[in-house]
Write a protein that holds these residues in place. Sequence first.
Motif, PDB file in Angstrom:
ATOM      1  N   ASP A 177       0.865  -1.257  -0.012  1.00  0.00           N
ATOM      2  CA  ASP A 177       0.011   0.033   0.117  1.00  0.00           C
ATOM      3  C   ASP A 177       0.784   1.327   0.118  1.00  0.00           C
ATOM      4  OD1 ASP A 177      -2.196  -1.562  -0.027  1.00  0.00           O
ATOM      5  OD2 ASP A 177      -2.283  -1.425   2.274  1.00  0.00           O
ATOM      6  N   ASN A 178       2.034   1.219   0.754  1.00  0.00           N
ATOM      7  CA  ASN A 178       2.682   2.404   0.836  1.00  0.00           C
ATOM      8  C   ASN A 178       3.845   2.682  -0.181  1.00  0.00           C
ATOM      9  OD1 ASN A 178       2.321   4.111   3.685  1.00  0.00           O
ATOM     10  ND2 ASN A 178       2.078   1.655   3.948  1.00  0.00           N
ATOM     11  N   THR A 179       3.948   1.854  -1.263  1.00  0.00           N
ATOM     12  CA  THR A 179       4.784   1.823  -2.200  1.00  0.00           C
ATOM     13  C   THR A 179       4.231   1.984  -3.687  1.00  0.00           C
ATOM     14  OG1 THR A 179       5.358  -0.359  -2.311  1.00  0.00           O
ATOM     15  CG2 THR A 179       6.981   0.855  -1.070  1.00  0.00           C
ATOM     16  N   GLY A 180       2.811   1.443  -3.654  1.00  0.00           N
ATOM     17  CA  GLY A 180       2.268   1.330  -4.971  1.00  0.00           C
ATOM     18  C   GLY A 180       2.469   0.083  -5.655  1.00  0.00           C
ATOM     19  N   ALA A 181       3.082  -1.036  -5.048  1.00  0.00           N
ATOM     20  CA  ALA A 181       3.617  -2.038  -5.909  1.00  0.00           C
ATOM     21  C   ALA A 181       2.276  -2.873  -6.242  1.00  0.00           C
ATOM     22  CB  ALA A 181       4.394  -2.924  -4.599  1.00  0.00           C
ATOM     23  N   ASP A 182       2.653  -3.722  -7.325  1.00  0.00           N
ATOM     24  CA  ASP A 182       1.800  -4.496  -8.055  1.00  0.00           C
ATOM     25  C   ASP A 182       1.410  -5.810  -7.135  1.00  0.00           C
ATOM     26  OD1 ASP A 182       1.047  -2.446 -10.062  1.00  0.00           O
ATOM     27  OD2 ASP A 182       2.719  -3.308 -11.170  1.00  0.00           O
ATOM     28  N   THR A 183       2.604  -6.335  -6.571  1.00  0.00           N
ATOM     29  CA  THR A 183       2.545  -7.361  -5.830  1.00  0.00           C
ATOM     30  C   THR A 183       3.741  -7.414  -4.841  1.00  0.00           C
ATOM     31  OG1 THR A 183       2.776  -9.894  -6.357  1.00  0.00           O
ATOM     32  CG2 THR A 183       3.918  -8.483  -7.610  1.00  0.00           C
ATOM     33  N   GLY A 184       3.618  -8.464  -4.053  1.00  0.00           N
ATOM     34  CA  GLY A 184       4.641  -8.739  -2.905  1.00  0.00           C
ATOM     35  C   GLY A 184       4.760  -9.997  -2.607  1.00  0.00           C
TER      36      GLY A 184
END
Length: 705
Positions: free
Chosen positions: A312-319
């Motif tokens: 949520d805080n980096t705008g990543a697509d996946t983790g």
Amino acid sequence: MKIRVRFTLLQLLIIAGFLGSMSFVFIQFSRVYHLKQLEIQSIQTSTALKTLEQDTRLFSSRHKNLRFLWEDWKTSFQQFDTLYAEMLNNPYHRLLRQDAIVQKKALDESWTTVKEMEIQPLTGSFQKILSSNLPALIGDNGIKISSQLIGLKEGTESVQVQQLAEIEADFDSLKDSLVMSISIPTEDFIINLSDEIELFSSKLYRITIVISILIQAGGIFFVLLFTRSFSRNTIELERTMAKVSDGNFNINLDIHSGDEFEDISKHFNALTQDLWNRIESMKDMMRDIGSLTGEDTEIGELEDFILELAIDNTGADTGIFMTVEEGMLVLRKALGYFPPPMPLPPMVSSKREFITDWFKNHRIAPGEGILGYVIKSGEPRFVRDNMEGELPDNVKQDSDTFINSAIFIPLIISGSTVGILALALTRIESVFTDMDYAYMRSYGEFISLTLDNMQKYHELLKSHQINREIEVAADIQKTLLPERLPSLNNAEVAAFSDAAKGVSGDYYDIFDLGGGKTAVIICDVSGKGVPASLLMIMIRTIIRSISSPEKRSDRIMAELNRAVTGRMGADRFATISIIILDAENGTLSYSNGAHHPLYILRGETGKYRMFDTDGLPLGIDINASFGHKRIRVRTNDYLVLFTDGLPEARNTDGEELGTDRLLKFIARHADQTPRELTRRVKDYIEDFTSGTKHDDQTFVTLKVG
């Protein structure tokens, strides 16, 4: 208007002014050149006139054949006539004043009159003489001598004597006309012409100087006009950046100049806002994770929450969240589809479902691919843009394995890598920023400590043993204290920290800030056990994330207090001292939050100086302010910090050691290294208390030079 456009216009204006002025100067110098040519021409004409005058005056007295005399005189006449005509018809007479032009016309008319009235009749009569027998009669004797000889022989009234007398009289008359009508006016004209040219040249030089001054003044004016706003905006930018370097991110750069400075202002404000949001976000994440950690929280639930916050805080697509089990890296949690950053078996790579199942079950060995590298080295990796092929198995854009940008953060506990937090962007147009990477590195350090704490705490809850709680809390605390003290330039540091009952409420930290500066922190947290350890984790993580070589100690103290107040619990607080040492320059920045003062034993005098500042303990008042002192230190100065467990140590009779007695002992052994002094202080406390501790004891000393 953009700076580049202004600069181009300024250049064009200067070039146009220069070309215009140079054109004017060129035209004026061209005029001077032609006037100088006219002057040279007039001098040549004057020389030819003098030659003609001389030939006319000496015509009768020269001993030369009459035909040759006439040819010589005619040549002088023709040369003068040609030069005189060229001079009088020179078109650059128009540059002269009107009186010079009138004088030129008068000369032209005079010469025309002389030619018509004197020279043309003389030429006609002389041609008749040349066709007679007179030239043969005269020979080479000349006109005067021949006239005398013929007069003696034929008589003075003879025709030949009369003809010779007429010739002599005509040339005398012509000589007088040349002098009076031509020579004198021509000399006056030439003198006036020289004066006129000199005046014109002097005027041109003055005009050229004035033009040069005007061009320079105009250039300076336009440069000052151009640079005024440039300088003003530069000063505003420098002033605002200085405030940001002091840790004030809640500030905007207000420039509305319509040029690149306004663009810089917008980007700068966006950057500071992003920094501020990231700091606040980190604080919120710490609070959220802190609120989630409790007796009923499972490790798996915490891992899910940690991964969600990171995405949520980096705008990543996946983790993904991976842990080390039996020396191999395995996938524990995944949010979204994360393409494996490694080669895939041919049968697996055909469908996304196959890839996902294979990745869940695959065990990664240290050194295998980028994930294995992170586990083996313990170093984070940042793939900003995979278009360069840093992840060679994830570069094909139209496949299910494509990764455009990725961050891999190792989770390190007690020096060992226990897992990895990885984030990825699978959209072509999206990449992580340096801010995202720095943010995740701080986040990874925090969650590593949190997970370690949770795991040990859950072990404690399962065992239901108080002794186990003390051991777990002590293990947590050991991870907070520096494993190895840094090596400092121009300084040496040593410290010890002993718990009264297994788990200490004391905490110290010494770490390099960069820029030749070192942070030295000593802290006394209220309470004992795991809650106090959790509070230490929070303080340590925040203080390391917000510290920078540009910030003073009171600024760090204020930011730390705002971050922890309200998150520590109503009965929780901590006293703390912060020192930022610049050993190269011999200065330190000191701020105190209700802790014991700083004592400096001066190497030159052997006497102590005590330093203290105003300030409440951390966690009491979110808006509390803290004092600051900038202190000069010198070679062989000893800096002494300690918690209240040292001066309040009691012997078997109940007598306290006291600050004075402790400081005197330190002064007696100030000739020793910090490491040896620390050992002696520790032994001294042990001997005084007979090994009995009533409170935690922490001692930090630093020697300059």
